[in-house]
Design a protein around this motif. Structure first.
Motif, PDB file in Angstrom:
ATOM      1  N   LEU A 151     -24.686  14.884 -52.792  1.00 55.99           N
ATOM      2  CA  LEU A 151     -26.076  15.114 -52.676  1.00 55.99           C
ATOM      3  C   LEU A 151     -26.765  14.130 -53.680  1.00 55.99           C
ATOM      4  CD1 LEU A 151     -26.924  18.750 -51.887  1.00 55.99           C
ATOM      5  CD2 LEU A 151     -26.980  16.937 -50.345  1.00 55.99           C
ATOM      6  N   SER A 152     -26.266  14.332 -54.910  1.00 55.75           N
ATOM      7  CA  SER A 152     -27.200  13.427 -55.992  1.00 55.75           C
ATOM      8  C   SER A 152     -26.735  12.060 -55.952  1.00 55.75           C
ATOM      9  CB  SER A 152     -26.418  13.930 -57.456  1.00 55.75           C
ATOM     10  OG  SER A 152     -25.432  13.461 -57.880  1.00 55.75           O
ATOM     11  N   ILE A 153     -25.427  11.521 -55.417  1.00 58.26           N
ATOM     12  CA  ILE A 153     -25.018  10.277 -55.298  1.00 58.26           C
ATOM     13  C   ILE A 153     -25.977   9.574 -54.349  1.00 58.26           C
ATOM     14  CG2 ILE A 153     -23.299   8.684 -54.507  1.00 58.26           C
ATOM     15  CD1 ILE A 153     -21.414  10.639 -56.015  1.00 58.26           C
ATOM     16  N   GLN A 154     -26.046  10.539 -53.030  1.00 63.58           N
ATOM     17  CA  GLN A 154     -26.768  10.068 -51.861  1.00 63.58           C
ATOM     18  C   GLN A 154     -28.282   9.756 -52.249  1.00 63.58           C
ATOM     19  OE1 GLN A 154     -26.249  12.632 -48.602  1.00 63.58           O
ATOM     20  NE2 GLN A 154     -24.169  12.171 -48.198  1.00 63.58           N
ATOM     21  N   ILE A 155     -28.858  10.715 -53.051  1.00 61.76           N
ATOM     22  CA  ILE A 155     -30.344  10.511 -53.580  1.00 61.76           C
ATOM     23  C   ILE A 155     -30.316   9.248 -54.511  1.00 61.76           C
ATOM     24  CG2 ILE A 155     -32.140  11.639 -55.093  1.00 61.76           C
ATOM     25  CD1 ILE A 155     -30.960  14.409 -53.723  1.00 61.76           C
ATOM     26  N   ARG A 156     -29.546   9.281 -55.601  1.00 61.78           N
ATOM     27  CA  ARG A 156     -29.446   7.998 -56.261  1.00 61.78           C
ATOM     28  C   ARG A 156     -29.546   6.664 -55.677  1.00 61.78           C
ATOM     29  NH1 ARG A 156     -24.289   6.934 -58.947  1.00 61.78           N
ATOM     30  NH2 ARG A 156     -23.771   6.116 -57.219  1.00 61.78           N
ATOM     31  N   ASP A 157     -28.647   6.708 -54.805  1.00 62.30           N
ATOM     32  CA  ASP A 157     -28.280   5.396 -53.922  1.00 62.30           C
ATOM     33  C   ASP A 157     -29.480   4.942 -53.071  1.00 62.30           C
ATOM     34  OD1 ASP A 157     -26.013   4.961 -55.085  1.00 62.30           O
ATOM     35  OD2 ASP A 157     -24.709   5.688 -53.376  1.00 62.30           O
ATOM     36  N   GLN A 158     -30.110   6.118 -52.388  1.00 61.86           N
ATOM     37  CA  GLN A 158     -31.225   5.584 -51.266  1.00 61.86           C
ATOM     38  C   GLN A 158     -32.683   5.435 -52.412  1.00 61.86           C
ATOM     39  OE1 GLN A 158     -31.677   8.843 -48.565  1.00 61.86           O
ATOM     40  NE2 GLN A 158     -29.728   8.215 -47.457  1.00 61.86           N
ATOM     41  N   ILE A 159     -32.769   6.131 -53.451  1.00 64.18           N
ATOM     42  CA  ILE A 159     -33.899   5.783 -54.260  1.00 64.18           C
ATOM     43  C   ILE A 159     -33.857   4.274 -54.639  1.00 64.18           C
ATOM     44  CG2 ILE A 159     -35.121   6.328 -56.363  1.00 64.18           C
ATOM     45  CD1 ILE A 159     -34.726   9.127 -55.859  1.00 64.18           C
ATOM     46  N   ASN A 160     -32.614   3.939 -55.280  1.00 61.22           N
ATOM     47  CA  ASN A 160     -32.411   2.574 -55.712  1.00 61.22           C
ATOM     48  C   ASN A 160     -32.369   1.522 -54.486  1.00 61.22           C
ATOM     49  OD1 ASN A 160     -31.823   3.072 -58.553  1.00 61.22           O
ATOM     50  ND2 ASN A 160     -29.831   3.372 -58.006  1.00 61.22           N
ATOM     51  N   ASP A 161     -31.970   1.703 -53.385  1.00 60.32           N
ATOM     52  CA  ASP A 161     -32.018   0.741 -52.431  1.00 60.32           C
ATOM     53  C   ASP A 161     -33.331   0.829 -51.709  1.00 60.32           C
ATOM     54  OD1 ASP A 161     -29.415   0.243 -52.863  1.00 60.32           O
ATOM     55  OD2 ASP A 161     -28.775   1.474 -51.180  1.00 60.32           O
ATOM     56  N   ASP A 162     -34.230   1.929 -51.508  1.00 61.56           N
ATOM     57  CA  ASP A 162     -35.356   1.998 -50.510  1.00 61.56           C
ATOM     58  C   ASP A 162     -36.406   1.972 -51.372  1.00 61.56           C
ATOM     59  OD1 ASP A 162     -33.631   1.974 -48.455  1.00 61.56           O
ATOM     60  OD2 ASP A 162     -33.746   4.137 -48.239  1.00 61.56           O
ATOM     61  N   LEU A 163     -36.467   2.587 -52.738  1.00 60.43           N
ATOM     62  CA  LEU A 163     -37.898   2.659 -53.329  1.00 60.43           C
ATOM     63  C   LEU A 163     -38.016   1.692 -54.593  1.00 60.43           C
ATOM     64  CD1 LEU A 163     -38.262   6.550 -53.098  1.00 60.43           C
ATOM     65  CD2 LEU A 163     -39.206   4.757 -51.727  1.00 60.43           C
ATOM     66  N   LEU A 164     -36.950   1.586 -55.137  1.00 57.80           N
ATOM     67  CA  LEU A 164     -37.151   0.733 -56.617  1.00 57.80           C
ATOM     68  C   LEU A 164     -37.004  -0.720 -56.664  1.00 57.80           C
ATOM     69  CD1 LEU A 164     -35.374   3.299 -59.143  1.00 57.80           C
ATOM     70  CD2 LEU A 164     -38.023   3.029 -58.581  1.00 57.80           C
ATOM     71  N   SER A 165     -37.310  -1.381 -57.262  1.00 58.71           N
ATOM     72  CA  SER A 165     -36.957  -3.087 -57.039  1.00 58.71           C
ATOM     73  C   SER A 165     -35.632  -3.185 -57.722  1.00 58.71           C
ATOM     74  CB  SER A 165     -37.934  -3.660 -58.010  1.00 58.71           C
ATOM     75  OG  SER A 165     -37.882  -3.390 -59.284  1.00 58.71           O
ATOM     76  N   ARG A 166     -34.885  -4.306 -57.504  1.00 56.78           N
ATOM     77  CA  ARG A 166     -33.742  -4.688 -58.162  1.00 56.78           C
ATOM     78  C   ARG A 166     -33.491  -4.794 -59.623  1.00 56.78           C
ATOM     79  NH1 ARG A 166     -30.574  -5.452 -53.933  1.00 56.78           N
ATOM     80  NH2 ARG A 166     -31.395  -6.598 -52.135  1.00 56.78           N
ATOM     81  N   LYS A 167     -34.755  -4.547 -60.443  1.00 50.72           N
ATOM     82  CA  LYS A 167     -34.627  -4.642 -61.836  1.00 50.72           C
ATOM     83  C   LYS A 167     -34.409  -3.284 -62.327  1.00 50.72           C
ATOM     84  CE  LYS A 167     -37.471  -8.798 -62.504  1.00 50.72           C
ATOM     85  NZ  LYS A 167     -38.629  -9.214 -62.986  1.00 50.72           N
TER      86      LYS A 167
END
Length: 184
Positions: A151-167
């Motif tokens: 669950l924590s890996i999925q949340i991390r990946d989805q926040i990084n991919d969908d919500l945050l910029s590449r930086k």
């Protein structure tokens, strides 16, 4: 005159060269010592060349027997700064008889990463909305404690991919609280 020649020692073959036998034995020992010294010098020279070559070759490149170490097996874990200002999220699971879900998460990012810290702060509402939707789409079975790492890996990946910029990158997600209560 013949008497004179006899006195002078001409024609007399009775003289013996006694120095040639002793000189022969004396000549062999220096020859042996000379070859032994050459052999010892050759061994010292070869060993010196090998040692110098090994030292030079060892400094120049990587060891060929080195094994790459993945992030999971590093002895020292990276120290993160944690964003803990996200409030508790209350929702229900996606079951026929829904379970009550109460979750509060902390987002870990690289130490002293001001870009990620600022972006998380600016997107707090979006992150909270994402987390609410994420947990309301999961079933009671998916939210069990043995699945927390996934669950924590999925949340991390989805926040990084969908919500945050590449930086900006979140490195870890931890559950401060996670209560899933099944309704009967």
């Amino acid at each position: 005159m013949a008497d004179e020649n006899a006195d002078m020692g001409f024609g007399d073959d009775t003289s013996v060269d006694t120095g040639s036998r002793k000189g022969g034995a004396k000549g062999i020992i220096p020859q042996i010592l000379k070859f032994v010294a050459i052999g010892v010098a050759a061994v010292i020279f070869i060993v010196t060349v090998v040692v110098i070559t090994v030292l030079i070759m060892g400094k120049g490149g990587k060891k060929q027997t080195s094994v790459p170490v993945s992030l999971e097996y590093q002895e020292e874990r990276e120290i993160y700064d944690w964003y803990t200002s996200l409030e508790q999220i209350r929702t229900q699971s996606n079951d026929e008889l829904p379970a009550s879900v109460v979750v509060q998460v902390a987002l870990g990012y690289k130490k002293d990463d001001k870009v990620t810290s600022t972006e998380i702060t600016q997107r707090t509402v979006e992150i909270r909305d994402f987390l609410r939707r994420y947990f309301s789409e999961r079933t009671y079975e998916e939210l069990k404690p043995q699945n927390e790492k996934n669950l924590s890996i999925q949340i991390r990946d989805q926040i990084n991919d969908d919500l945050l910029s590449r930086k900006a990158r979140i490195r870890d997600v931890k559950f401060v609280t996670k209560d899933v209560v099944k309704q009967y």
